[in-house]
Enzyme design. Structure first.
Site, mmCIF file in Angstrom:
data_model
loop_
_atom_site.group_PDB
_atom_site.id
_atom_site.type_symbol
_atom_site.label_atom_id
_atom_site.label_comp_id
_atom_site.label_asym_id
_atom_site.label_seq_id
_atom_site.Cartn_x
_atom_site.Cartn_y
_atom_site.Cartn_z
ATOM 1 N N HIS A 82 99.373 -3.093 62.355
ATOM 2 C CA HIS A 82 100.768 -3.066 62.835
ATOM 3 C C HIS A 82 101.679 -2.378 61.819
ATOM 4 O O HIS A 82 102.682 -1.779 62.193
ATOM 5 C CB HIS A 82 101.291 -4.503 63.038
ATOM 6 C CG HIS A 82 100.395 -5.369 63.870
ATOM 7 N ND1 HIS A 82 100.077 -5.059 65.178
ATOM 8 C CD2 HIS A 82 99.716 -6.515 63.590
ATOM 9 C CE1 HIS A 82 99.267 -5.987 65.668
ATOM 10 N NE2 HIS A 82 99.037 -6.874 64.731
ATOM 11 N N HIS A 99 106.495 -4.865 53.680
ATOM 12 C CA HIS A 99 105.917 -3.923 54.635
ATOM 13 C C HIS A 99 107.054 -3.070 55.199
ATOM 14 O O HIS A 99 108.224 -3.308 54.889
ATOM 15 C CB HIS A 99 105.205 -4.676 55.771
ATOM 16 C CG HIS A 99 106.124 -5.553 56.535
ATOM 17 N ND1 HIS A 99 106.403 -6.855 56.173
ATOM 18 C CD2 HIS A 99 106.899 -5.295 57.616
ATOM 19 C CE1 HIS A 99 107.298 -7.346 57.008
ATOM 20 N NE2 HIS A 99 107.630 -6.429 57.878
ATOM 21 N N HIS A 123 108.674 -0.575 58.708
ATOM 22 C CA HIS A 123 108.701 -0.194 60.134
ATOM 23 C C HIS A 123 109.283 1.217 60.154
ATOM 24 O O HIS A 123 110.204 1.512 59.360
ATOM 25 C CB HIS A 123 109.607 -1.143 60.932
ATOM 26 C CG HIS A 123 109.196 -2.594 60.830
ATOM 27 N ND1 HIS A 123 108.392 -3.226 61.762
ATOM 28 C CD2 HIS A 123 109.463 -3.521 59.871
ATOM 29 C CE1 HIS A 123 108.202 -4.485 61.394
ATOM 30 N NE2 HIS A 123 108.829 -4.693 60.243
ATOM 31 N N GLU A 131 114.551 -1.381 62.447
ATOM 32 C CA GLU A 131 114.597 -2.488 63.418
ATOM 33 C C GLU A 131 116.054 -2.915 63.603
ATOM 34 O O GLU A 131 116.597 -2.873 64.714
ATOM 35 C CB GLU A 131 113.733 -3.648 62.912
ATOM 36 C CG GLU A 131 112.256 -3.231 62.767
ATOM 37 C CD GLU A 131 111.298 -4.353 63.031
ATOM 38 O OE1 GLU A 131 111.285 -5.329 62.280
ATOM 39 O OE2 GLU A 131 110.553 -4.256 64.023
ATOM 40 N N HIS A 145 110.857 -4.418 54.637
ATOM 41 C CA HIS A 145 111.051 -5.881 54.700
ATOM 42 C C HIS A 145 110.310 -6.560 53.559
ATOM 43 O O HIS A 145 109.085 -6.440 53.461
ATOM 44 C CB HIS A 145 110.526 -6.418 56.037
ATOM 45 C CG HIS A 145 111.377 -6.034 57.192
ATOM 46 N ND1 HIS A 145 110.931 -6.043 58.491
ATOM 47 C CD2 HIS A 145 112.677 -5.635 57.247
ATOM 48 C CE1 HIS A 145 111.918 -5.658 59.301
ATOM 49 N NE2 HIS A 145 112.992 -5.417 58.558
ATOM 50 N N THR A 203 110.079 -10.335 63.458
ATOM 51 C CA THR A 203 110.310 -9.282 64.454
ATOM 52 C C THR A 203 109.000 -8.844 65.124
ATOM 53 O O THR A 203 108.969 -7.904 65.902
ATOM 54 C CB THR A 203 110.959 -8.034 63.821
ATOM 55 O OG1 THR A 203 110.017 -7.470 62.887
ATOM 56 C CG2 THR A 203 112.254 -8.378 63.125
ATOM 57 N N THR A 204 107.910 -9.564 64.777
ATOM 58 C CA THR A 204 106.640 -9.320 65.465
ATOM 59 C C THR A 204 106.092 -10.681 65.903
ATOM 60 O O THR A 204 106.457 -11.704 65.316
ATOM 61 C CB THR A 204 105.581 -8.686 64.530
ATOM 62 O OG1 THR A 204 105.246 -9.642 63.513
ATOM 63 C CG2 THR A 204 106.094 -7.414 63.888
HETATM 64 N N1 LIG Z 1 98.781 -18.098 62.267
HETATM 65 C C1 LIG Z 1 98.968 -19.157 61.322
HETATM 66 C C2 LIG Z 1 100.080 -18.835 60.362
HETATM 67 O O1 LIG Z 1 101.237 -18.407 61.100
HETATM 68 C C3 LIG Z 1 102.120 -17.635 60.342
HETATM 69 C C4 LIG Z 1 102.922 -16.744 61.310
HETATM 70 O O2 LIG Z 1 103.042 -15.425 60.829
HETATM 71 C C5 LIG Z 1 101.844 -14.807 60.494
HETATM 72 C C6 LIG Z 1 101.922 -13.349 60.406
HETATM 73 N N2 LIG Z 1 103.248 -12.735 60.480
HETATM 74 C C7 LIG Z 1 104.038 -12.650 59.388
HETATM 75 O O3 LIG Z 1 103.749 -13.204 58.360
HETATM 76 C C8 LIG Z 1 105.315 -11.826 59.487
HETATM 77 C C9 LIG Z 1 106.146 -11.721 58.375
HETATM 78 C C10 LIG Z 1 107.326 -10.966 58.454
HETATM 79 C C11 LIG Z 1 107.676 -10.308 59.634
HETATM 80 S S1 LIG Z 1 109.158 -9.389 59.725
HETATM 81 N N3 LIG Z 1 108.892 -7.990 60.413
HETATM 82 O O4 LIG Z 1 110.048 -10.150 60.574
HETATM 83 O O5 LIG Z 1 109.614 -9.203 58.365
HETATM 84 C C12 LIG Z 1 106.845 -10.411 60.748
HETATM 85 C C13 LIG Z 1 105.655 -11.164 60.672
HETATM 86 ZN ZN LIG Z 2 109.079 -6.397 59.264
#
Ligand SMILES: NCCOCCOCCNC(=O)c1ccc(S(N)(=O)=O)cc1
Ligand SMILES: [Zn+2]
Length: 262
Positions: free
Chosen positions: A64, A94, A96, A106, A119, A199-200
């Site tokens: 992603h 990371h 976008h 975003e 981010h 945001t994902t």
């Molecule tokens: N599955 C068990 C643990 O659950 C944790 C949930 O998140 C796991 C993976 N996603 C992320 O860590 C995660 C972190 C930051 C952002 S963002 N784009 O909002 O900065 C988006 C996603």
């Molecule tokens: Zn992000």
């Protein structure tokens, strides 16, 4: 084990709500920031970023985005102040970005998009034992968002863009020690802040967003290197370039955006 999602026609942001109903929740991110409607809060302390002893571990392509992870077993690299009641530990950063230069960020500012958005993800280790636990809690995460605009090459971003060839395919990981992201911060840390979400998927409503008003600059050549990354794994037959991995702005639903500046 979460449901497969992406940024394409079938599996993109407009379809996420089918597996993640919170996508239509009341504190979703990103948002369009309208500076004139932001509430200046003179009591907001400055953001305090202490990455001096941070320990970067690796750089990876998770299908992603491209992610740089940090050692987070103690408070060696934390962000505090601003809207935060506790210190939050740096976990990863990371990006976008778009396919062309017309969009990619975003968050937007009065509808203006940037070519990319960085981010820096932090978690509240004072109140939660693990990142996963924090990621599901309303005050669990703090993400520092930094806009990236087209310009001459960023001196330190090249350390990252020069490493991207090592993680071209989904699932690739490479050693990436000794990188300190404080070199990516703009000189002015004035910010907007609001309660939002990942945001994902899983789109947890667990993020206190801190979006810096001053962008950093990224060159054409550096953006081209982000765009040569792939969403696909090495063994997949059709190769899809990793680009347009951004979610569009979501409804504000009555939230107030505060500004640390007039
Ligand atoms: N599955 C068990 C643990 O659950 C944790 C949930 O998140 C796991 C993976 N996603 C992320 O860590 C995660 C972190 C930051 C952002 S963002 N784009 O909002 O900065 C988006 C996603
Ligand atoms: Zn992000």
């Amino acid at each position: 084990t979460g449901h497969k999602w992406g940024y394409g026609e079938e599996d993109g942001p407009s379809a996420w709500h089918k597996s993640y109903p919170i996508a239509q929740g009341t504190r979703q991110s990103p948002i369009n920031i309208v500076p004139e409607e932001a509430v200046y809060d003179s009591r907001l302390p400055a953001i305090s970023i202490n990455y001096d002893n941070c320990t970067s571990l690796n750089i990876s392509n998770n299908g992603h985005s491209v992610v740089v992870e940090f050692e987070d077993m103690d408070d060696r690299s934390v962000i505090q102040g601003g809207p935060l009641e506790n210190a939050y530990r740096l976990k990863q950063f990371h990006f976008h970005w778009g396919g062309k230069d017309c969009d990619g960020s975003e968050h937007t500012v009065s509808g203006k998009t940037y070519v990319s958005e960085l981010h820096l993800v932090h978690w509240n280790a004072v109140r939660y034992r693990t990142f996963g636990e924090a990621a599901a809690a309303p005050d669990g995460l703090a993400v520092l968002g930094i806009f990236m605009e087209k310009g001459d090459g960023h001196g330190d971003l090249h350390t990252i863009t020069d490493a991207l060839y090592m993680v071209k395919f989904k699932g690739s990981v490479a050693n990436f020690k000794g990188f300190n992201p404080k070199c990516l911060l703009p000189s002015n840390l004035k910010f907007w802040t609001y309660p939002g979400s990942l945001t994902t998927p899983p789109l947890h409503e667990s993020v206190t967003w801190i979006v810096l008003a001053e962008p950093i600059r990224v060159s054409d050549k550096q953006m081209a290197k982000f765009r040569m990354l792939l969403f696909s794994a090495e063994e997949e037959e059709q190769r899809k370039r990793m680009e347009n991995n951004f979610r569009p702005p979501q409804p504000l639903k009555g939230r107030t955006v505060r500004a640390s500046f007039k």
